[in-house]
Design a protein around this motif. Structure first.
Motif, PDB file in Angstrom:
ATOM      1  N   HIS A 119       0.876  -1.105  -0.031  1.00 14.81           N
ATOM      2  CA  HIS A 119       0.096  -0.080   0.000  1.00 14.81           C
ATOM      3  C   HIS A 119       0.732   1.518  -0.004  1.00 14.81           C
ATOM      4  O   HIS A 119       0.394   2.548   0.628  1.00 14.81           O
ATOM      5  N   ARG A 120       2.107   1.137  -0.567  1.00 16.73           N
ATOM      6  CA  ARG A 120       3.003   2.362  -0.937  1.00 16.73           C
ATOM      7  C   ARG A 120       2.997   3.003  -2.153  1.00 16.73           C
ATOM      8  O   ARG A 120       2.961   2.250  -3.106  1.00 16.73           O
ATOM      9  N   ALA A 121       3.302   4.087  -2.190  1.00 15.85           N
ATOM     10  CA  ALA A 121       3.247   4.848  -3.582  1.00 15.85           C
ATOM     11  C   ALA A 121       4.538   4.193  -4.102  1.00 15.85           C
ATOM     12  O   ALA A 121       5.599   4.290  -3.708  1.00 15.85           O
ATOM     13  N   PHE A 122       4.631   3.990  -5.581  1.00 18.14           N
ATOM     14  CA  PHE A 122       5.734   3.788  -6.231  1.00 18.14           C
ATOM     15  C   PHE A 122       6.515   4.918  -6.309  1.00 18.14           C
ATOM     16  O   PHE A 122       7.722   4.768  -6.049  1.00 18.14           O
ATOM     17  N   ARG A 123       6.249   6.082  -6.448  1.00 16.79           N
ATOM     18  CA  ARG A 123       7.113   7.257  -6.272  1.00 16.79           C
ATOM     19  C   ARG A 123       7.023   7.869  -4.790  1.00 16.79           C
ATOM     20  O   ARG A 123       6.083   8.568  -4.555  1.00 16.79           O
ATOM     21  N   PRO A 124       8.094   7.447  -4.021  1.00 14.82           N
ATOM     22  CA  PRO A 124       8.168   7.746  -2.741  1.00 14.82           C
ATOM     23  C   PRO A 124       7.832   9.273  -2.437  1.00 14.82           C
ATOM     24  O   PRO A 124       7.218   9.677  -1.212  1.00 14.82           O
ATOM     25  N   GLU A 125       8.274  10.173  -3.346  1.00 20.52           N
ATOM     26  CA  GLU A 125       7.852  11.464  -2.833  1.00 20.52           C
ATOM     27  C   GLU A 125       6.343  11.999  -2.768  1.00 20.52           C
ATOM     28  O   GLU A 125       6.062  12.894  -2.313  1.00 20.52           O
ATOM     29  N   THR A 126       5.796  11.085  -3.455  1.00 22.77           N
ATOM     30  CA  THR A 126       4.164  11.352  -3.389  1.00 22.77           C
ATOM     31  C   THR A 126       3.514  10.939  -2.230  1.00 22.77           C
ATOM     32  O   THR A 126       2.396  11.504  -2.086  1.00 22.77           O
ATOM     33  N   GLU A 127       4.321  10.287  -1.180  1.00 21.24           N
ATOM     34  CA  GLU A 127       3.656   9.915   0.078  1.00 21.24           C
ATOM     35  C   GLU A 127       3.112  10.922   0.908  1.00 21.24           C
ATOM     36  O   GLU A 127       2.684  10.972   1.683  1.00 21.24           O
ATOM     37  N   ALA A 128       3.883  12.195   0.547  1.00 23.95           N
ATOM     38  CA  ALA A 128       4.013  13.485   1.237  1.00 23.95           C
ATOM     39  C   ALA A 128       2.564  14.090   0.701  1.00 23.95           C
ATOM     40  O   ALA A 128       2.417  15.299   1.211  1.00 23.95           O
ATOM     41  N   LEU A 129       1.864  13.658  -0.304  1.00 27.34           N
ATOM     42  CA  LEU A 129       0.571  14.750  -0.678  1.00 27.34           C
ATOM     43  C   LEU A 129      -0.217  14.641   0.206  1.00 27.34           C
ATOM     44  O   LEU A 129      -0.528  13.921   1.159  1.00 27.34           O
TER      45      LEU A 129
END
Length: 480
Positions: A298-308
């Protein structure tokens, strides 16, 4: 005695593990019912029903080969090693054969089973079957998994030019066993039986899957590229549920597509080439599961988008889930999902972008809801599609590319036929009015249809601002 442990490979023809087991000696098949695991994985009741119906068909066809199908229960996959070991001891099994599955939990389950069996002197063999290429063999020049589909496809094309994966021979009839197949349960506690109408849309069995494939290749594949985006047209193969359960294999699909296109996969008829591309998209997302296991968590492929800064908007989420957003193409698509267990692929993208961009609601909410309702629910494809739409995934839509539901509706359902089918309350509207009844105010005929829950223009600006505020928008996804 050889044991084939069936999972998402519910077919007799072109089944690698089944053929390998039968070639080595007398064979018996087993299927493990795992209701708690299925609930944890959000498997849809209609999907569980589809598995059971296909198991029943498969039991009959294996019975004609004198291969009994046994049914055992391992509520959670961590109970699978003990259940299989017990069965192997009872039947004096020498080797267990499986077709590989992908995903964190699947890989751990199989490793645990292999370890327990090997400690007992029982062989464990796994085979490439639900993919054309082994994950880890289609890699970039630096030895990493591809993150962009077009580059992945290019290497697949090179491989296919060298050799097309062969179909596996169907086993012959073996000597009769001393025991019979177990009855396949008609239902599983905790999973509601779907409506008769839904069941009728998805008949079980290899014969039906093959009929759909042949009909598509004979009558529709030539028009696939031009008609696949129009939800009111029968432009797609309707094979996704059969592929997800392994009632038909991607190799069978590829061979039929090649046959319809004089053996070509990157030239010739554009419809066949486009459809083969869709098989390769399916392949790509499964390779992603293996190469970037965080997407199984359940994690974003692009880690930087976890901060959305996703919005907590339960009322808007519920309106989307219940097909009452006030945007006809969205609501019609959601009704199609709720009533049939399936949604047209173009509309999957439209409703996913609406949820993640216009409503700015976390893609994981949509991914979970889809899995709980899709008869073709598949972790790799569903996750890949949702993350693509949310611009958090591999090869994803640029964050500033946001489908406008009204223009998508006008372009791909210009006559409003799809909308009228699923939203009969709008049937009186003409083809210009039907896409956006809000323009009419409360005129007669749309009084019982809700107003849009969001302003498309303002919500688009909000989404762009949220993505622009991320610390970086790198294209690399890094490793696990």
């Amino acid at each position: 005695m050889q044991l084939i442990w069936l999972r998402s490979d519910l077919r007799q023809h072109d089944n690698t593990a089944l053929a390998a087991a039968a070639a080595r000696g007398p064979t018996v098949a087993v299927y493990l019912l795992s209701p708690q695991q299925w609930q944890e994985h959000d498997d849809a009741p209609c999907k569980v029903d589809f598995w059971l119906r296909n198991l029943s068909e498969l039991s009959d066809s294996l019975g004609k080969l004198n291969i009994p199908l046994l049914i055992r229960t391992a509520g959670h996959w961590h109970q699978a090693p003990a259940q299989l070991l017990k069965l192997c001891r009872e039947l004096k099994v020498e080797a267990v054969h499986v077709n590989e599955e992908y995903g964190i939990h699947e890989s751990r389950r199989d490793a645990a089973v292999a370890e327990v069996l090997k400690a007992e002197g029982i062989e464990f063999h796994s085979y490439l079957d639900q993919l054309l290429f082994q994950p880890g063999t289609v890699l970039t020049r630096t030895g990493t998994y591809f993150q962009v589909f077009s580059q992945f496809r290019k290497v697949c094309y090179e491989r296919l030019h060298r050799s097309v994966p062969a179909l596996v021979k169907t086993p012959g009839k073996q000597a009769a066993q001393a025991f019979d197949s177990d009855p396949v349960p008609a239902a599983i506690k905790g999973f509601e039986t779907p409506s008769k109408a839904l069941i009728a849309l998805w008949p079980a069995g290899e014969q039906e899957a093959r009929r759909r494939l042949d009909t598509f290749a004979d009558a529709q594949i030539d028009y696939y590229q031009s008609e696949r985006d129009f939800p009111a047209k029968p432009g797609t193969s309707q094979l996704s549920a059969y592929l997800a359960a392994g009632v038909i294999s991607p190799r069978q699909c590829l061979h039929v597509a090649l046959q319809s296109n004089q053996g070509e996969f990157d030239s010739g008829k554009v419809g066949a080439v486009t459809w083969i591309n869709e098989l390769l998209w399916r392949e790509f997302y499964k390779h992603i599961l293996v190469g970037y296991p965080r997407v199984s968590r359940h994690r974003a492929f692009r880690p930087e988008t976890e901060a959305l800064a996703w919005r907590h908007a339960p009322d808007e989420l519920a309106a989307w889930q219940q097909a009452r957003t006030g945007l006809p193409i969205i609501d019609a698509a959601m009704r199609q999902l709720l009533e049939t267990g399936w949604m047209h692929n173009r509309l999957r993208m439209v409703v996913a972008m609406f949820l993640t961009k216009n409503l700015l609601i976390d893609w994981r909410e949509g991914e979970r809801f889809f899995m709980r309702h899709l008869i073709d629910g598949d972790l790799a494809a569903n996750n890949g599609g949702w993350q693509w739409s949310a611009s958090t995934g591999t090869d994803s839509a640029p964050y500033f590319r946001i489908f406008n539901p009204l223009s998508q509706s006008e372009k791909f359902d210009s006559e409003g036929l799809f909308i009228k089918h699923w939203l009969p309350e709008l049937a009186r509207l003409n083809k210009k009015e039907i896409h956006n009844p809000a323009n009419l105010g409360g005129l007669f005929g749309v009084a019982d249809y809700p107003s849009p829950i969001v302003n498309l223009s303002a919500s688009r600006d909000r989404a762009l601002a949220a993505f622009k505020s991320l610390p970086s928008r790198s294209t690399g996804a890094g490793d696990e």
